[in-house]
Write an enzyme that holds these catalytic residues in place. Structure first.
Site, PDB file in Angstrom:
ATOM      1  N   GLY B 278      23.451  22.656  63.030  1.00 54.07           N
ATOM      2  CA  GLY B 278      22.170  21.804  63.842  1.00 54.07           C
ATOM      3  C   GLY B 278      21.202  22.450  63.963  1.00 54.07           C
ATOM      4  CB  SER B 279      18.719  21.611  66.824  1.00 54.53           C
ATOM      5  OG  SER B 279      19.120  20.268  66.475  1.00 54.53           O
ATOM      6  CB  THR B 280      20.958  27.010  66.533  1.00 50.67           C
ATOM      7  OG1 THR B 280      22.123  26.304  65.742  1.00 50.67           O
ATOM      8  CG2 THR B 280      21.678  26.724  67.807  1.00 50.67           C
ATOM      9  CG  PHE B 281      20.114  26.498  60.468  1.00 47.21           C
ATOM     10  CD1 PHE B 281      21.415  26.636  61.416  1.00 47.21           C
ATOM     11  CD2 PHE B 281      20.064  26.858  59.520  1.00 47.21           C
ATOM     12  CE1 PHE B 281      22.269  27.532  60.782  1.00 47.21           C
ATOM     13  CE2 PHE B 281      21.155  27.406  58.562  1.00 47.21           C
ATOM     14  CZ  PHE B 281      22.110  27.828  59.544  1.00 47.21           C
ATOM     15  CE  LYS B 282      15.589  20.397  64.933  1.00 42.98           C
ATOM     16  NZ  LYS B 282      15.704  19.523  65.991  1.00 42.98           N
TER      17      LYS B 282
END
Lengths: 129, 567
Positions: B278-282
């Protein structure tokens, strides 16, 4: 009758002496070998003992056990970042000295599971079959 | 009748007499020599049979044993401070020399009494098998050894064997690994370094520190309990040289009894498991956007309505009703905003960037349990949009941590490593760059901003300048993504001025509780755990707390602080 020539006598006694010396040396060597073997065995058993003690030491110093014991017997906790200063002169002049007080004058260590018991309780897949 | 000798004597005279005298001398000398030789033989025979009778047997035993015992241990595995993680101890194992057994029935019943886990029938069968060597029970304690001797059966014999002991128990079980009863490594370092461990005399020193290992394990267990989670993972890595200081995968197992562990306990979630994080890839999509110059910090992205591309719609959990700047997208974790950034970067560029960070290929690591990332195939433009916020792409937690380390350490690619290189403790930074130092600095500011003003407030630790990013992903279920089953994570890095360590916590299927106001997101589940870990670990790591001004201060002008609070 001339019994033996002097030279023969000397040769014979030389042979005898050297034979005796050889025997004596070989006895010494054998004794030394026995000593070496014994010492080697003692050394091995001491080393084995050290391995066991080191394993037991590290087993008893498991962080979770130390943490439990520290919680139980000591008044210390983790240091808050507020109490760490990079300059000692920032300390007030008359800082109250910390006098440690011990909750427990006599420490009763909990009965610990010995490493030996762990080995005793090992199970193997082959045993189950 | 005259004696022939007398006759001879009479004949012998003159020169011949001398020859006879010489012969007599010789006989005398030879006689003496024989006497000496036989005396020597007698003395030697006496010496061997009487004087040394005892010693000889023992001496040969000593010597053969002495030679056997050296070099026979499997090498120890220790942590970075030399604390034992795995060692070998000598124990005796019991076998039967079946033809020598006098009373098999009685012996079998006595053995069963001693070792209740053995069955009478199978023991009896072994004792009557006529084989010269049948294992009865291996690795006995001294007490058991003594009791077997008490049975007094000459056919029960012992051999000394090595037994692998793990003094730290479960603590680093997934990385140290375990072996079978013959000492062959079956998992972890025990498996991947099996040859080294069985031939070398030197310890194998790992980068792990059991004190940190304990802190991570303690905190993950706490979170798992608080949120009744299924599983949990934590990693602590040195962002500059890639050393893994601690890594735990829970539930874990006792390496002494791997046979008793369930598959989910043996499974290494740190390196073998792959998850949509999820958002850690942002972090990666934002870094790519800034590095390629596809957006400025002040660039506003339209996040007011769901993003439609083809038959796909990308929504935000808590949509903002206004366009957001890049820092706002990052700190409020807007999927729409990140997808728009990914679109600006473009499919090929973003894919290459992820590849440079090592997210698309299996990790190069020192154990054999390595998972293969799941990447979109074929990779369409829509996959670029979802991969920008960590959906449709699954990697192992260790891959994520090393990629984040590569971004925050100034932009240099680091590879995680588990075996300590003694000669090269202070490694120089590798010189392969993924992003420029300017972008790296921007990313550090943004990560800090998430903790001061965004979704990661619960990860803040006073004095240690923590930065990081939350991640909350829905697990794929039977019918698309399942909103109830989450993977909540937080990747933290500290101190943000000059990052040294990355801390990652991931919790599998946390259930919301009252304390978290019904949330089970990364910011509520994993971020507090990261804060607790840093609080306990930073003093151990010798990091001086500082109360310097916030490095993210200059970014505050890009965010609207009056905007609605979101976690």
């Amino acid at each position: 009758m001339r019994i033996v020539k002097i030279s023969t006598l000397i040769a014979v006694s030389c042979a005898f002496i050297s034979g005796a010396t050889l025997f004596w040396v070989s006895q010494k060597v054998q004794k030394a070998e026995r000593d070496i073997a014994r010492l080697e065995k003692e050394k091995n058993s001491e080393e084995e003992m050290m391995r066991v003690l080191k394993a037991e030491w590290d087993y008893l110093n498991r962080p979770d056990r130390l943490e439990t014991l520290a919680k139980e017997h000591l008044d210390y906790g983790a240091i808050d970042s507020d109490y760490i200063l990079d300059n000692a002169s920032l300390l007030p002049n008359k800082s109250p000295l910390y006098t440690p007080h011990y909750k427990h004058s006599q420490i009763n260590y909990p009965k610990e599971q010995k490493l030996e018991n762990i080995i005793e309780n090992l199970t193997y897949e082959e045993d189950k079959q | 009748m005259t004696s022939p000798f007398i006759k001879n004597r009479i004949k012998i005279e003159g020169e011949k007499q001398e020859a006879i005298e010489r012969a007599k001398d010789r006989i005398f000398v030879i006689g003496i020599a024989f006497i000496l030789i036989y005396t020597a033989l007698v003395v030697r025979a006496f010496d061997l049979t009487v004087m040394q009778a005892d010693f000889n047997i023992q001496a040969t035993e000593y010597i053969s044993k002495g030679k056997e015992e050296t070099l026979s241990h499997r090498a120890d595995i220790v942590d970075r401070n030399g604390v034992l993680l795995a060692t070998s101890l000598k124990t005796s194992s019991l076998y039967a020399d079946a033809p020598e057994i006098i009373d098999p029935k009685n012996t079998a019943s006595k053995l069963v009494k001693l070792f209740p886990e053995l069955s009478y029938g199978s023991i009896l069968q072994k004792l009557q098998s006529n084989r010269r060597f049948v294992w009865i029970r291996r690795n006995l304690t001294p007490k058991q050894h003594y009791k077997v001797l008490e049975i007094g059966e000459p056919g029960l014999k012992f051999v000394e064997e090595d037994r692998r002991v793990y003094p730290q128990g479960n603590l680093a079980a997934h990385f140290v690994g375990y072996g079978n009863i013959d000492g062959k490594g079956l998992a972890g370092v025990e498996r991947s370094f099996n040859k080294y461990l069985s031939t070398s005399n030197e310890n194998l020193r790992l980068t792990l520190d059991i004190r940190l290992q304990h802190i991570l394990r303690r905190e993950v267990l706490k979170v798992m309990e608080a949120f009744s989670a299924k599983a949990g993972t934590a990693i602590m890595m040195d962002v500059n040289n890639g050393e893994i200081l601690a890594a735990v995968s829970l539930p874990d197992f006792d390496p002494h009894k791997p046979g008793d562990a369930k598959p989910e306990q043996l499974f290494n979630r740190v390196t073998l498991g792959v998850y949509e994080l999820g958002s850690t890839f942002k972090i990666f999509s934002t870094a790519a956007t800034l590095e390629m110059g596809k957006a400025e910090l002040s660039t506003k992205l339209d996040t007011t309505k769901p993003l439609k591309r083809g038959r796909y719609t990308i929504k935000d959990y808590h949509p903002e009703d206004r366009p957001l700047t890049v820092p706002e997208v990052f700190i409020h974790s807007s999927n729409i905003g990140s997808a728009l950034m990914g679109e600006r970067v473009g499919t090929l560029t973003l894919r290459n960037f992820y590849s440079d960070l090592g997210l698309l290929t299996p990790l190069d690591f020192e154990i054999n349990e390595i998972g293969t990332p799941i990447i979109p195939s074929p990779w369409r433009d829509i996959n670029t949009l979802t991969a920008s916020y960590g959906h449709g792409i699954a990697v192992s937690p260790m891959q994520l941590v090393s990629a984040v380390s590569s971004i925050t350490n100034g932009g240099f690619v680091v590879h995680p490593n588990l075996v300590l290189d003694n000669d090269n403790v202070k490694k120089e930074k590798p010189d392969i760059r993924v992003i420029s130092s300017e972008t790296a600095h921007r990313m550090r500011q943004l990560l800090r901003l998430v903790v001061t003003d965004g979704t990661g407030k619960n990860a803040d630790v006073k004095g240690y300048d923590v930065g990081g990013k939350t991640g909350t992903a829905e697990k794929p279920g039977k019918h698309g993504y399942d909103k109830k089953r989450l993977i909540s994570s937080f990747i933290g890095v500290f101190p943000m001025e000059n990052p040294k360590y990355a801390v990652f916590v991931m919790v599998d299927e946390p259930k919301p509780n009252k304390k978290s106001y019904g949330y089970a997101t990364g910011g509520w589940v994993a971020a507090p755990a990261v804060a607790n870990i840093i609080k306990s670990a930073a003093p151990l790591l010798g990091i001086t707390p500082k109360n310097d001004e916030n490095i993210a201060k200059s970014l505050k002008k890009y965010i609207n602080i009056n905007a609605k609070e979101e976690r």
